[in-house]
Enzyme design. Structure first.
Site, short mmCIF file in Angstrom:
data_model
loop_
_atom_site.label_atom_id
_atom_site.label_comp_id
_atom_site.label_asym_id
_atom_site.label_seq_id
_atom_site.Cartn_x
_atom_site.Cartn_y
_atom_site.Cartn_z
N GLU A 140 31.45 23.21 -27.94
CA GLU A 140 31.07 21.96 -28.54
C GLU A 140 32.02 21.49 -29.39
O GLU A 140 32.92 20.90 -28.88
CB GLU A 140 30.54 22.96 -30.09
CG GLU A 140 28.84 23.25 -28.81
CD GLU A 140 27.97 24.72 -30.38
OE1 GLU A 140 27.89 24.50 -31.37
OE2 GLU A 140 28.58 26.13 -29.61
N HIS A 153 23.42 17.83 -38.87
CA HIS A 153 23.81 18.05 -37.78
C HIS A 153 23.42 17.45 -36.86
O HIS A 153 22.72 16.54 -37.06
CB HIS A 153 23.26 19.66 -36.54
CG HIS A 153 23.07 20.00 -35.49
ND1 HIS A 153 23.36 18.58 -34.65
CD2 HIS A 153 23.69 21.04 -35.28
CE1 HIS A 153 23.89 19.66 -33.79
NE2 HIS A 153 24.11 20.86 -33.59
N ARG A 190 31.43 17.15 -36.32
CA ARG A 190 29.90 16.74 -36.08
C ARG A 190 30.18 15.64 -37.12
O ARG A 190 29.04 14.69 -37.43
CB ARG A 190 29.88 18.24 -37.38
CG ARG A 190 28.72 18.96 -36.40
CD ARG A 190 28.09 19.98 -37.17
NE ARG A 190 28.16 21.00 -35.60
CZ ARG A 190 27.58 21.95 -35.72
NH1 ARG A 190 26.91 22.57 -36.55
NH2 ARG A 190 27.33 22.77 -34.40
N HIS A 195 22.17 20.80 -41.74
CA HIS A 195 22.13 22.14 -40.90
C HIS A 195 22.77 23.25 -42.11
O HIS A 195 22.55 24.04 -41.08
CB HIS A 195 22.35 21.46 -40.11
CG HIS A 195 23.41 22.60 -38.66
ND1 HIS A 195 22.49 22.73 -38.02
CD2 HIS A 195 24.25 22.83 -38.60
CE1 HIS A 195 22.40 23.99 -36.95
NE2 HIS A 195 23.97 23.54 -36.93
N ARG A 210 32.11 22.23 -40.78
CA ARG A 210 32.55 23.81 -40.38
C ARG A 210 32.94 23.30 -39.17
O ARG A 210 31.66 22.28 -38.27
CB ARG A 210 31.39 24.56 -40.38
CG ARG A 210 30.99 25.74 -40.05
CD ARG A 210 30.19 25.88 -40.48
NE ARG A 210 29.35 25.84 -39.22
CZ ARG A 210 28.45 26.03 -38.74
NH1 ARG A 210 28.60 26.69 -37.54
NH2 ARG A 210 27.39 25.28 -38.53
P1 FAD Z 1 21.39 34.27 -42.83
O1 FAD Z 1 21.44 34.15 -41.23
O2 FAD Z 1 20.73 32.80 -43.29
O3 FAD Z 1 20.57 34.98 -43.20
C1 FAD Z 1 19.80 35.00 -44.68
C2 FAD Z 1 19.11 35.82 -44.87
O4 FAD Z 1 18.92 36.06 -46.45
C3 FAD Z 1 18.27 35.71 -44.76
O5 FAD Z 1 17.19 37.17 -44.19
C4 FAD Z 1 16.87 34.99 -45.85
O6 FAD Z 1 15.37 36.08 -45.12
C5 FAD Z 1 17.24 35.77 -46.85
N1 FAD Z 1 16.91 35.44 -47.67
C6 FAD Z 1 17.19 34.17 -48.76
N2 FAD Z 1 17.26 34.71 -50.13
C7 FAD Z 1 17.12 35.82 -50.44
C8 FAD Z 1 16.35 36.05 -51.29
N3 FAD Z 1 15.59 35.60 -52.41
N4 FAD Z 1 16.28 37.30 -51.07
C9 FAD Z 1 16.12 37.81 -50.32
N5 FAD Z 1 16.12 37.40 -49.84
C10 FAD Z 1 16.91 37.19 -49.15
N6 FAD Z 1 25.88 28.97 -36.61
C11 FAD Z 1 27.19 29.04 -35.44
O7 FAD Z 1 28.34 30.08 -35.68
N7 FAD Z 1 26.84 28.78 -33.83
C12 FAD Z 1 25.57 28.59 -33.30
O8 FAD Z 1 25.33 28.30 -32.72
C13 FAD Z 1 24.60 27.92 -35.00
N8 FAD Z 1 23.26 27.03 -34.49
C14 FAD Z 1 22.58 26.82 -35.29
C15 FAD Z 1 21.57 26.50 -35.06
C16 FAD Z 1 20.35 26.27 -36.50
C17 FAD Z 1 19.42 25.74 -35.74
C18 FAD Z 1 20.86 26.61 -37.40
C19 FAD Z 1 19.95 26.77 -38.35
C20 FAD Z 1 21.74 27.25 -38.00
C21 FAD Z 1 23.30 27.62 -36.99
N9 FAD Z 1 24.43 28.19 -36.96
C22 FAD Z 1 25.09 28.02 -36.14
C23 FAD Z 1 24.23 28.09 -38.03
C24 FAD Z 1 24.41 29.74 -38.49
O9 FAD Z 1 23.07 30.43 -37.36
C25 FAD Z 1 23.98 30.50 -40.08
O10 FAD Z 1 25.06 29.71 -40.83
C26 FAD Z 1 24.64 32.03 -39.98
O11 FAD Z 1 23.95 32.24 -38.75
C27 FAD Z 1 24.39 31.86 -41.78
O12 FAD Z 1 24.26 33.41 -41.56
P2 FAD Z 1 24.03 34.43 -42.73
O13 FAD Z 1 24.29 36.04 -43.15
O14 FAD Z 1 25.55 34.04 -44.46
O15 FAD Z 1 22.80 34.25 -43.08
C1 SIN Z 2 24.70 23.60 -32.22
O1 SIN Z 2 24.16 25.19 -31.24
O2 SIN Z 2 24.83 22.87 -31.93
C2 SIN Z 2 24.87 24.86 -33.63
C3 SIN Z 2 26.25 25.57 -33.51
C4 SIN Z 2 27.02 25.40 -35.08
O3 SIN Z 2 25.36 24.78 -35.92
O4 SIN Z 2 27.27 26.00 -35.04
#
Ligand code: FAD
Ligand code: SIN
Length: 534
Positions: free
Chosen positions: A117, A245, A293, A354, A389
């Site tokens: 990427e 993004h 990015r 993003h 990032r």
């Molecule tokens: P999240 O996975 O966002 O989980 C947060 C949790 O908290 C959720 O369950 C939510 O419901 C809960 N929550 C929030 N507020 C409350 C509340 N008040 N009370 C109770 N529960 C609550 N990163 C990569 O490394 N590789 C990728 O390929 C990639 N692709 C992506 C594609 C997309 C479309 C998106 C949106 C993001 C992508 N990212 C990627 C970024 C990555 O997915 C996230 O940064 C990462 O998954 C965040 O994980 P997390 O556990 O911190 O939070």
């Molecule tokens: C993507 O698949 O382009 C998202 C990857 C990321 O946010 O790390």
């Protein structure tokens, strides 16, 4: 209603679930409660596409290369020690994820197929087709369900972290020894407010992409954890670094969230072009469509402004059809569903909010400035990402911090006692809102303000305008909050306004253009490292 648990985990993405699993396995004597505001799988994690970056093939890659790429993408604002730690700890934790059942794509020789990427100098991204996050969540949820000492409360919305403030003491940012006793949580099944008392509270609530109307983030990403922590007077940093993004699918109907066209498509040969088929990224960076990015999103923004168009295009015609469908089946189907056959037409794309590089300040073990509160994942500022990032480093960060946090908490938890003097939530003096439009209109306004004035390109006049409007929205919303029965919608609005304030204020404090904070009034980078604390 009151309940007690040893560890309260707020959020069920990669960070929250991985931590809960590790802690539950290490300490079967402890009760771990996960509250999550929707169903367990709903999170940013679930939508991750490209994959998880880890040094995997020693012939292609090394720790030093991954470290250098992370720091280069982060415009050198990263904490070098943290980058080194995450990059080195990462591969073993990905192996553990595989042991728990996560399946990543393999080549015909049985070796893992590694993607690439933007900003990566080599192939190092493990993935499951173009739905890596879905697969990771699936494996984690299965593991969580197999562990008896984890309780999952779905549709439970965390409202506030409980501190001395709720015991009647005045708590300010400078107050020494702020400590937490759990959280107030809205049970969305019966609309009662629970007091969940815990020894340790873990914030794993992810980012705040919903602050912008054009975003890849699902509805749950409203920055609740960061806003709660800020209200509890905890330390936040670097929130000005909001990552856009470069390639969300452009949908003239304004579908929200915007569907992502993974950067892995560019890693596989996709090239950014203007409407008339001209490649433009080489003008901006020698890495072309695979530059980091911040650079690509800014270049697209500029091209769109020069041409007066709403999007640019991704040309994937160099990728053979079966190869494209094998690697990106979800993206292929989505394009077809809106009448675009990517093999015949360019895919229209535009930048979308993003990821948040800043957040709750944590040390290498996820420890925050509030005693007994830990945090991991996108809700944090760990020092890994710097000013921008590197793609696919976020899932990795979630794994590493979940791991370190469980070791640290194991060492400290037995010395902590539950505080049962905490009062229950007081809802006296509030009534049902008369007009929901007061909430929905303000939600539209905050998104519009952020999109117009605190987007990819900023300047001082725009930031001041944003701040003036945010202050008004804030005072109106606080009045509503004090007089109205609690609802998730109102609390999310309040949290988003708080995040909007922090992002704008942080951007006003950073007098340089660096990484994702591009301010035309300060076109140059400063030469020293600096963190914006708020
Ligand atoms: P999240 O996975 O966002 O989980 C947060 C949790 O908290 C959720 O369950 C939510 O419901 C809960 N929550 C929030 N507020 C409350 C509340 N008040 N009370 C109770 N529960 C609550 N990163 C990569 O490394 N590789 C990728 O390929 C990639 N692709 C992506 C594609 C997309 C479309 C998106 C949106 C993001 C992508 N990212 C990627 C970024 C990555 O997915 C996230 O940064 C990462 O998954 C965040 O994980 P997390 O556990 O911190 O939070
Ligand atoms: C993507 O698949 O382009 C998202 C990857 C990321 O946010 O790390």
């Amino acid at each position: 209603m009151r309940s007690t648990t040893d560890i309260l985990v707020i959020g069920s993405g990669v960070a929250g679930l991985t931590f809960a699993i590790k802690m539950a396995v290490k300490r079967p004597d402890l009760k771990i409660t996960i509250v999550t505001k929707n169903t367990i799988d709903e999170s940013n994690t679930r939508y991750a596409q490209g994959g998880i970056a880890a040094v995997w093939d020693p012939e292609l890659d090394s720790y030093e290369k991954h470290i250098a790429d992370t720091i280069d993408a982060g415009d050198k604002l990263n904490d070098d020690k943290i980058v080194r730690m995450v990059v080195k700890e990462g591969p073993d934790l990905v192996r553990e994820l595989i042991e728990w059942g996560a399946r990543f794509d393999k080549k015909s020789d049985g070796k893992y197929e590694l993607g690439r990427e933007g900003g990566h100098s080599t192939y190092r991204v493990l993935h499951h087709k173009d739905i890596t996050g879905w697969e990771i969540e699936r494996a984690l949820i299965e593991k969580v369900n197999s562990l008896k000492n984890i309780e999952v409360l779905e549709n439970h919305f965390a409202l506030e972290i409980i501190t001395q403030h709720h015991l009647g003491r005045v708590v300010m940012k400078v107050t020494p020894g702020i400590e937490a006793y759990g959280a107030y949580v809205l049970n969305k099944h019966n609309f009662t407010t629970l007091t969940i008392l815990s020894k340790i509270t873990v914030i794993a609530t992810g980012g705040a992409g919903q602050l912008y109307s054009v975003t890849t983030n699902p509805k749950v990403s409203t920055g609740d954890g960061i806003a709660m922590f800020y209200r509890a007077k905890g330390r936040i940093a670097n929130m000005e670094f909001v990552q856009f993004h470069p390639t969300a699918l452009y949908d003239p109907q304004g579908e929200t969230p915007n569907f992502l066209i993974s950067e892995a498509v560019r890693g596989h040969g996709g090239v950014l072009k203007t409407k008339d088929g001209v490649e433009f990224m080489q003008k901006y960076d020698k890495r072309g469509s695979l530059a980091p990015r911040d650079i690509v999103a800014r270049a697209i923004d500029k091209e769109m402004k020069i041409r007066g168009e709403d999007n640019v295009y991704l040309d994937v015609s160099s990728i053979e059809k079966n190869d494209f469908i094998k690697h990106f089946p979800n993206i292929y189907d989505k394009c077809l569903s809106i009448g675009i056959d990517p093999m015949k037409k360019f895919i229209p794309v535009a930048p979308a909010c993003h990821y948040f590089c800043g957040g709750i300040v944590v040390d290498k073990n996820g420890k925050t400035s509030i005693k007994n509160v830990y945090s991991a994942g996108e809700s944090t500022y760990s020092g890994l990402h710097g000013a921008n990032r590197l793609a696919s480093n976020s899932l990795l960060e979630g794994l590493v911090y979940a791991h370190n946090m469980h070791i640290e908490i194991d060492n400290v938890i037995d010395k902590i006692r539950i505080n049962d003097r905490v009062p229950n939530w007081d809802a006296t003096g509030t009534s049902e809102p008369n007009e929901l439009i007061l909430i929905t209109q303000s939600l539209k306004e905050i998104k519009e303000v952020m999109g117009s004035y605190v987007g990819i390109v900023r300047n001082n006049i725009r930031l001041q305008r944003a701040m003036n409007r945010i202050k008004l929205l804030n005072s109106e919303t606080e009045d509503l909050y004090k007089s109205t029965v609690l609802s998730q919608q109102l609390c999310e609005l309040r949290n988003l306004i708080t995040i909007g304030y922090i992002v704008t204020k942080s951007a006003m404090m950073r007098h340089e253009s660096r990484g994702l904070n591009f301010n035309t009034d300060y076109p140059d980078e400063l030469s020293y490292k600096e963190i914006t604390f708020i």
